[in-house]
Design an enzyme around this catalytic site. Sequence first.
Site, PDB file in Angstrom:
ATOM      1  N   GLU A 124       0.878  -1.172   0.069  1.00  0.00           N
ATOM      2  CA  GLU A 124       0.183  -0.150   0.230  1.00  0.00           C
ATOM      3  C   GLU A 124       0.853   1.250  -0.059  1.00  0.00           C
ATOM      4  O   GLU A 124       0.378   2.128  -0.438  1.00  0.00           O
ATOM      5  CB  GLU A 124      -1.059  -0.032   1.392  1.00  0.00           C
ATOM      6  CG  GLU A 124      -2.138  -0.996   1.113  1.00  0.00           C
ATOM      7  CD  GLU A 124      -3.041  -0.693   0.002  1.00  0.00           C
ATOM      8  OE1 GLU A 124      -3.227   0.316  -0.158  1.00  0.00           O
ATOM      9  OE2 GLU A 124      -3.526  -1.583  -0.463  1.00  0.00           O
ATOM     10  N   SER A 500     -57.190 -26.800  21.371  1.00  0.00           N
ATOM     11  CA  SER A 500     -57.504 -27.030  22.911  1.00  0.00           C
ATOM     12  C   SER A 500     -56.538 -26.410  23.740  1.00  0.00           C
ATOM     13  O   SER A 500     -56.997 -26.530  24.834  1.00  0.00           O
ATOM     14  CB  SER A 500     -57.511 -28.630  23.019  1.00  0.00           C
ATOM     15  OG  SER A 500     -58.759 -29.197  22.371  1.00  0.00           O
TER      16      SER A 500
END
Length: 838
Positions: A124, A500
Amino acid sequence: MAVAPPPRLGPPSFPQTAERTLARPRRLQNPSLPPGHRRKLAGPIVLVALLFLAVITGSLAGLTLVYSVDLPQMNDLEKYRPSTTTELYDVKGRVIGSFALERREIVGYNDFAPILRQAVISIEDKSFESHWGINVFRVIGAVWYDLKTRGRAQGASTLTMQLARNLFLSADRTPTRKIQEAYLAIQIERTFTKEQIFTLYGNQIYLGHGMYGFEAASQFYFGKHAKDLTLTEAALLAGLPKGPVAFSPLFYPEKAIRRRNLVLTEMEHDKFISPAEAERAMESPLGLHIAQPEMSVAPWFQEEVRRELEKRFGAEQVHEAGLKVQTSLDLELQQTANHAVTDGLAVYERRHGWTGKLENVLASDPTLESYRHPDWAVQSKPGDYVHALVTGVLPLEFRARIGPPGIASNSVVLLPEDWKWTGVRTADLLVKPGDIVYIHLSDATEGAAHRATLEQDSGAQAALMAVDNTTGDVLAMVGGRDYALSQFNRATQAERQTGSSFKPYVYTTAVENGAKPTDIIVDAPVSFGGYSPHNYEGDYKGPMTLLNAFAESRNIPALKLAAQVGIHKVIDMAHRFGVTSNIPAYLPVALGAVEITLQEQVASYSVFPNEGVRVTPRLVRKVSNADGITLWEAPPSINEVIDQRTARTMMIFLRQVTAHGTGAAAAQLNHPLGGKTGTTSDFTDAWFIGFSPSVTCGVWVGYDSRQSLGEKETGAKAALPIWMNFMRQAIAGKDDEQFLDDAADDKTLKASATALPAAVPRRALTSAVAGPATVAHPGSALRSAPATQSASPLVKPALRPAIAPNIEARPVIPPTKSQVRPPATIISNRSHKLDAIS
């Protein structure tokens, strides 16, 4: 005659004029301008030059002022605190998830491996240690290259300029941004040391897949800290800032290898590594060990937490402030819940056989290389259920992949025993290339490939939620089969008919009005105006205790009780328990013709083991900021729903279900338990909600489309096994726990041991603890609707012991609210079945 002596030899003599000529230059003959005129001309030239320099200086100063007026000052950078990750912890302090716009782990300079620092500098910014923010020669070279190619392909940014851009500027490639970037870089270099600059850069740079900074990326890609990286790993990470997506080792492994090798070449050129080291590193594989994102453990739970936090703190603080959130989740129980749901659905799918309905991606994409399934966003591991892409088929094996191509760990192979359950003998009759299959990864391998069993994903869904009875802490939450395919939370967002599992509200209302478990009710044909309900089995058992009627989930007794106490009171009772649904006031509601979320059902059922007290489910226990200062703490929220006597009486009903009723399979856990099954008409919804003394858990199974689960797929068959697999872990190590009424019974028994005969049954003690109950009289029955049966009492005193066989009743309920007519219509015109199942 005398002779004259010879002359002396000496330096040559020159004419006097010549000496003067060599001594100083001759003045120009006939000059063009007189001396005075030349002096007059020099003044304006100097003035113009000075004016030009002043204009240049002023312009530069003006540009600097214009482009720097909105830029941050360096003292702002000294106080800069990058966006950090909000972390979620379970009840034991383990990280279970996180929220972040930028996933970042802040570390110091020495926490970056030296080999990583060298790799970054080589690729870089080779002159990082010597430049003053910008590299003039690199800028000139980049400008020349751009002019020559008429493009902007050549970059000239130093690490410091990249840092300035990433911190304060946009990524737009404009002259303005470049000037601002250079200005900020110079200021940064004047203010900070090289170590500080690299540290800021190393914590700020984006490295793909939501990872910012080398520490977070190192943990994601390799499962280790940045200080522990090897040469090849460091080179791979150093190559990512150029293109985090373009060089992603997950999406494009070949490009990632080429980029890594370029970094290694530059490091060799810069003498950081030897040629032999570079060669060995270039021959190495990527060596990825992708860390499992925490969100994959409890994604639906984490999303619920996010919503709650954002309501209280706002989205910005939640995602950027690095909060520490202590949640209610138990990691082990959550993992158990995940496996219980997926394993339970796999058993359900196999019960219904292989359908062979597979999606084939070649219909929309002519190649297989570019295909990515949503499941693959998370790295799969043995034990996971995952969708795979079939890549090759032979008669006795087929191969698939569970991730991008080119990575050995993404390969899967299935052999005949892995699909034997389908009944198909050869693979070429089962699948073809491009098919998407659902598989269960195993620990075994075949060469470099995983072994797996073939499963089926028909679209059936399930949800599970468990809470701590004492604190209301949500211990586990599963909102569906696969979060990658559907983020809809069926535990908290889906309102489904309850069947139920609604009956406890009916019986609680009756108990408050004086009913008790040993009372007798007649299970016989009855008509409420034009509404003539029946039991699913089509039979009637005549006189039976309320305890047996509840345990066997008989419909007629539930409807008679609801009619006796009034359906409005039943609805009010459900709302007292925390049900927020809008419940229509008509009798079939007693059989579960109402839609409620699993979360509300679980919270309601926890009231019974809590002796009538409801504790609101809690997701978050405490929130602290990044410095550990407590921002908010949530104590348990409680309120009394029913009195202790009513709760203890209902515990008798609910425990009978798991001992001898429709949920009797749970008895094999050999632990104090209670609960209730629930199934709706056409078997569209299957429920089981139950509890131990410490944990209440609910399970729902069904299709989002509300299609039938299939014949006989009741709550006891589809949901109860999932519940049992979870509760087996939830009760582990709690052999001595007991319900509060059991503890009271033990104390009563000890206190009365000398006064009670040895033959007194335990049930009598339980009834004594529950307190007296009044027997209903005939005149009080059926105030809501007239019955056509004889005027015999609706509820009588017990004539025989309560013995509940292991039978599961199955009511029939309309699938949606829109299909249920208003009460008046139901009473006057009702010819079709409307009964609850189980």
